[in-house]
Design a protein around this motif. Structure first.
Motif: not given
Length: 152
Positions: A61-76
């Motif tokens: 339930e750490n939405k901020q970090r989850a979305i940050e990691m998804l952002g890194r995924y999208v960048s890749e």
């Protein structure tokens, strides 16, 4: 290094219930990816790692970090799909002979799957039930639109 990141992805999945261990895995892999510029060498392995990290943070339930990691995924994924050499493993200033090494393999450093299949798989990340709570989140929707808007 690629195997280390891949194995660390598995380590994350096996230890989802141990938040502290997962955070340590992520912290170490972040340093390795940065130090060796792995996002330029192999976006697939780093992208899959960021995706697993996003799932782990969502589970905790750490939405901020989850979305940050998804952002890194999208960048890749953007690096893969915007590259002139679609999803080809390539050398950099440090790994100067990787092209030669991969050219000696059956895949020749290239795609093991069709680019459209890879894109569809990447888009399915946003349908993962772990992220259903973010469906209305503006940043989550922007990431999905960024990936969806890529030209293959």
């Amino acid at each position: 290094l690629i195997h280390l990141v891949g194995n660390s992805t598995n380590d994350l999945a096996l230890n989802f219930d141990n938040f502290e261990r997962c955070e340590e895995i992520i912290r170490r892999i972040e340093k390795i990816v940065e130090a060796y510029n792995l996002s330029q060498l192999n976006q697939d392995v780093t992208g899959v790692f960021w995706y697993q990290a996003a799932i782990m943070y969502s589970m905790h339930e750490n939405k901020q970090r989850a979305i940050e990691m998804l952002g890194r995924y999208v960048s890749e994924m953007e690096r893969i799909f915007k590259s002139d050499i679609k999803f080809k493993l390539k050398k950099d200033d440090y790994f100067t002979t990787v092209d030669t090494w991969f050219n000696d393999t059956d895949l020749r450093g290239g795609l093991p799957r069709d680019i459209k299949v890879i894109w569809e798989s990447a888009m399915s990340v946003f349908s993962n039930p772990m992220f259903s709570a973010y469906a209305e989140d503006e940043e989550f929707c922007n990431l999905k639109a960024r990936l969806g808007g890529l030209k293959l």
